[in-house]
Design a protein around this motif. Sequence first.
Motif, PDB file in Angstrom:
ATOM      1  N   ARG A 147       0.829  -1.207   0.000  1.00 52.84           N
ATOM      2  CA  ARG A 147       0.000   0.000   0.000  1.00 52.84           C
ATOM      3  C   ARG A 147       0.863   1.257   0.000  1.00 52.84           C
ATOM      4  NH1 ARG A 147      -2.311   0.514   4.588  1.00 52.84           N
ATOM      5  NH2 ARG A 147      -1.396  -1.286   5.632  1.00 52.84           N
ATOM      6  N   GLY A 148       2.141   1.103   0.343  1.00 51.21           N
ATOM      7  CA  GLY A 148       3.071   2.211   0.281  1.00 51.21           C
ATOM      8  C   GLY A 148       3.697   2.320  -1.098  1.00 51.21           C
ATOM      9  N   ARG A 149       4.959   2.756  -1.157  1.00 48.96           N
ATOM     10  CA  ARG A 149       5.633   2.974  -2.431  1.00 48.96           C
ATOM     11  C   ARG A 149       6.797   2.001  -2.579  1.00 48.96           C
ATOM     12  NH1 ARG A 149       7.968   8.809  -3.191  1.00 48.96           N
ATOM     13  NH2 ARG A 149       5.736   9.288  -3.020  1.00 48.96           N
ATOM     14  N   LEU A 150       6.853   1.323  -3.727  1.00 49.46           N
ATOM     15  CA  LEU A 150       7.917   0.371  -4.033  1.00 49.46           C
ATOM     16  C   LEU A 150       8.562   0.806  -5.343  1.00 49.46           C
ATOM     17  CD1 LEU A 150       9.236  -2.291  -3.055  1.00 49.46           C
ATOM     18  CD2 LEU A 150       7.529  -3.514  -4.419  1.00 49.46           C
ATOM     19  N   THR A 151       9.853   1.157  -5.292  1.00 51.71           N
ATOM     20  CA  THR A 151      10.540   1.723  -6.451  1.00 51.71           C
ATOM     21  C   THR A 151      11.718   0.843  -6.845  1.00 51.71           C
ATOM     22  OG1 THR A 151       9.990   3.940  -5.639  1.00 51.71           O
ATOM     23  CG2 THR A 151      11.639   3.787  -7.390  1.00 51.71           C
ATOM     24  N   GLU A 156       8.937   2.097   0.775  1.00 50.39           N
ATOM     25  CA  GLU A 156       8.516   3.079   1.764  1.00 50.39           C
ATOM     26  C   GLU A 156       7.098   2.701   2.213  1.00 50.39           C
ATOM     27  OE1 GLU A 156      10.398   7.147   0.267  1.00 50.39           O
ATOM     28  OE2 GLU A 156       9.693   5.904  -1.404  1.00 50.39           O
ATOM     29  N   TRP A 164      15.511  -2.479  -4.847  1.00 47.71           N
ATOM     30  CA  TRP A 164      14.150  -2.026  -4.595  1.00 47.71           C
ATOM     31  C   TRP A 164      14.168  -1.134  -3.354  1.00 47.71           C
ATOM     32  CZ3 TRP A 164      10.205  -3.005  -7.899  1.00 47.71           C
ATOM     33  CH2 TRP A 164      10.342  -4.090  -8.791  1.00 47.71           C
ATOM     34  N   LYS A 214       3.447   2.213   3.985  1.00 47.50           N
ATOM     35  CA  LYS A 214       2.409   3.154   4.407  1.00 47.50           C
ATOM     36  C   LYS A 214       2.264   3.172   5.921  1.00 47.50           C
ATOM     37  CE  LYS A 214      -2.410   4.433   3.496  1.00 47.50           C
ATOM     38  NZ  LYS A 214      -2.036   5.800   3.048  1.00 47.50           N
TER      39      LYS A 214
END
Length: 295
Positions: free
Chosen positions: A7-11, A33, A30, A35
Amino acid sequence: MALPDVRGRLTKGAPLAPLVWFKAGGAAQWLFEPKDADDLSAFLRGLDPEMPVMALGLGSNLIVRDGGVPGIVVRLGKAFAQVDRVDATTLRCGGGASGILVSSTARDAGIGGVEFLRSIPGTVGGFVRMNGGAYGREVRDVLVACDVVLRSGERRTLDVADLGYTYRHSALPPGAVVIAATFRGHAADPAAIGAEMDRIAAEREASQPLRSKTGGSTFKNPDGHKAWALIDAAGCRGLTRGDAQVSEKHCNFLLNLGTATAADIEALGEEVRDKVKAQSGVTLEWEIQRVGVPA
């Protein structure tokens, strides 16, 4: 390899140099960050057990090697940066909260004893893991307990006695992420707390290269010695390798003067260790964490 939903950010391939104080080094395979704590726990629970996991705070005490960091780098954001007063002498702090925020909240609440956290350039998660300290105090002097998410995704609360603290070291297992901590101080006058914090800030400003691209204290103080004095005696003040330099202001700090690579910085540190060993017979131990792979 498929990764769990988040649900957070995966880059993918996130550059880490902008996130660390040295402003050097490679990318994370990867960067995650989360949530919130549930997001982090579920992600780690569903992640391949062979995938390495590393937590990243403010990146102050860190060399990220130029080849980057394999696996998952976890960075705790605003959801983990809350600091709340529990009672007259106790604070509950998120793992992403800075030492400045913790100490300032303590001052406003009239809680003394944690002023030294003002001088630690990192987050709660980092200095709980490393038993960070300064000005005669360490995290183990004020920590009651911490909440962690283990590499398995299990959430657990650990008392200070469970952490096996020694100088700049804890027994926290690899891949565990500190998501919160409880600190206890003592009742004190906010004005006196503020004066002590101001004294610490002024002393750091006068003695350390705080406005440079640096990683903080590079080497641990050996028993009976100050690392900076051994480095100075070995003739290393101002020593350079590429754009990496031993600070002339405080020679237990390494600097990136502009375009130093992580390899330059680490090699300079190893050269300092060699010179100190040859001059004094003392082997300096890295305090800065070095992670990732060479270019």
